[in-house]
Design an enzyme around this catalytic site. Sequence first.
Site, PDB file in Angstrom:
ATOM      1  CG  PHE A   1      -1.947   1.067   1.203  1.00  0.00           C
ATOM      2  CD1 PHE A   1      -3.057   0.957   0.377  1.00  0.00           C
ATOM      3  CD2 PHE A   1      -1.797   2.208   1.964  1.00  0.00           C
ATOM      4  CE1 PHE A   1      -4.008   1.966   0.326  1.00  0.00           C
ATOM      5  CE2 PHE A   1      -2.744   3.220   1.914  1.00  0.00           C
ATOM      6  CZ  PHE A   1      -3.854   3.096   1.105  1.00  0.00           C
TER       7      PHE A   1
ATOM      8  CG  ASP B   1      -0.391  -2.194   7.027  1.00  0.00           C
ATOM      9  OD1 ASP B   1      -1.455  -2.464   7.600  1.00  0.00           O
ATOM     10  OD2 ASP B   1      -0.213  -1.161   6.351  1.00  0.00           O
TER      11      ASP B   1
ATOM     12  CE1 TYR C   1      -9.376   3.023   7.002  1.00  0.00           C
ATOM     13  CE2 TYR C   1      -8.387   4.254   8.804  1.00  0.00           C
ATOM     14  CZ  TYR C   1      -8.329   3.769   7.512  1.00  0.00           C
ATOM     15  OH  TYR C   1      -7.217   4.009   6.751  1.00  0.00           O
TER      16      TYR C   1
ATOM     17  NE  ARG D   1     -10.343  -2.317  -2.726  1.00  0.00           N
ATOM     18  CZ  ARG D   1      -9.803  -1.778  -1.642  1.00  0.00           C
ATOM     19  NH1 ARG D   1      -8.659  -2.234  -1.170  1.00  0.00           N
ATOM     20  NH2 ARG D   1     -10.407  -0.790  -1.014  1.00  0.00           N
TER      21      ARG D   1
HETATM   22  C1  LIG Z   1      -2.516  -1.646   3.966  1.00  0.00           C
HETATM   23  C2  LIG Z   1      -2.928  -0.271   4.381  1.00  0.00           C
HETATM   24  N1  LIG Z   1      -2.153   0.435   5.229  1.00  0.00           N
HETATM   25  C3  LIG Z   1      -2.497   1.682   5.625  1.00  0.00           C
HETATM   26  C4  LIG Z   1      -3.669   2.277   5.167  1.00  0.00           C
HETATM   27  C5  LIG Z   1      -4.091   3.657   5.533  1.00  0.00           C
HETATM   28  O1  LIG Z   1      -3.480   4.180   6.615  1.00  0.00           O
HETATM   29  P1  LIG Z   1      -4.041   5.497   7.320  1.00  0.00           P
HETATM   30  O2  LIG Z   1      -5.157   5.065   8.215  1.00  0.00           O
HETATM   31  O3  LIG Z   1      -2.892   6.079   8.007  1.00  0.00           O
HETATM   32  O4  LIG Z   1      -4.602   6.384   6.244  1.00  0.00           O
HETATM   33  C6  LIG Z   1      -4.502   1.569   4.298  1.00  0.00           C
HETATM   34  C7  LIG Z   1      -5.751   2.192   3.814  1.00  0.00           C
HETATM   35  O5  LIG Z   1      -6.509   1.668   3.072  1.00  0.00           O
HETATM   36  C8  LIG Z   1      -4.121   0.280   3.893  1.00  0.00           C
HETATM   37  O6  LIG Z   1      -4.882  -0.409   3.037  1.00  0.00           O
END
Ligand SMILES: Cc1ncc(COP(=O)(O)O)c(C=O)c1O
Length: 414
Positions: free
Chosen positions: A127, A198, A223, A372
């Site tokens: 990402f 992650d 979220y 998706r």
């Molecule tokens: C794998 C991944 N990491 C991080 C994020 C987003 O991070 P943040 O909440 O800091 O915007 C997303 C958002 O879709 C994501 O898919």
Amino acid sequence: MSPISRATLESLDRNDPLRSFRDKFALPKGLIYLDGNSLGALPSASVDRIRNLVEVEWGRDLIGSWNKNGWMDLQFRIGEKIGRLIGALPGETIVADSTSVNLFKTLGAALRLNSNRRIILTERGNFPTDIYIAQGLADFLGGQHELRLVESDQIESAIGSDVAVLMLTHVNYRSGRMWDMSRVTTLARAAGVVTIWDLSHSAGAVPVDLGHAFADFAVGCGYKYLNGGPGAPAFLYAAKRHFERLAMPLTGWLGHAAPFAFETDFRPANGIARARVGTPPILSLVPLEVGVEIVLEATIAQLRAKSVLQTDLLMRLIAQELHPLGVESVSPADAASRGSQVSLRLPHAWPISQALTARGIIGDFRAPETLRLGIAPLYVGFSELWDTVAAIKDIMISGSWNQPQFLTAPSQVT
Ligand SMILES: Cc1ncc(COP(=O)(O)O)c(C=O)c1O
């Protein structure tokens, strides 16, 4: 294999042990919501919980709520609950900041743990925020670090004794492909590489066992499958064995050993508390706890069992109904390598996704031609899978996507 019919899916709905969980969500009637991998649905209980928070805890109890209503402990309390979903020991998980900020914090800490090495390894298809944070931190550290981006099938061979940190997203946001965490972490450990996972597309959707895998750090969104609400705070995990040497690159007052002593010099708090930075966003934390509790009640094992069945059936339905129209599933066929989503590659993916939305079916689009379909098993029904595939088929055969209101320039949300 015999063809799947709507009747088969209706009978799965009738026998679904998680069926009653849908009623815990305030989803509009008739809407098919396949975007819980982006923004989870609203738990009905959050509405009253937020009202009480605002009217009573903030409105009446005011500043006394930090102690009286447990606001000060909320980051730890919810962290413990999320920890149970990801195989953490008590005291290893906290809720704080955003996933991006937590990536910065864990990457900084991981580089300190391996300070004689200079390479941060990740996959090119990770990402973007994961990649950007690593680029930014490497620049900030004076350009002596290298962010090495390789294709996913090259990751294992790129793990070596020159690598400081391996940073991967467990379930890929675009394809839904899931890493074998235990295998990759074992390889990394053998080469002295610190790991950061992650778990944004994993927590609340697939079983994760960080402890068993011997993972070093993890972060993830609140979220998505945890249903914490838009912009809900993220979580951060650090393995206990690192606590003694754990130095976070953001040293705010709440990560101090004695925040209310107001000392001049920073002294880190014990354990995971040093991953705190500043005052937590209570209005956003409270609904996250409601969302996490629903996942715990359903149990991750039941969620995974339903999700595997649903993604399997959806892929079979796509092959059965849409393959002749040139639609392909790009998610792994093997359930063990697949998270809780199915991604399709199809011509005109953007206007088709818009036409689906107009029919009350919400998936999402990723450029250039991916649709998706996120499967949040807490509230997605089996028959809805049939209805979604039937709608895509009808939109494609009738050409109804080819109308000015659907042919706008793609807009994106996370
Ligand atoms: C794998 C991944 N990491 C991080 C994020 C987003 O991070 P943040 O909440 O800091 O915007 C997303 C958002 O879709 C994501 O898919």
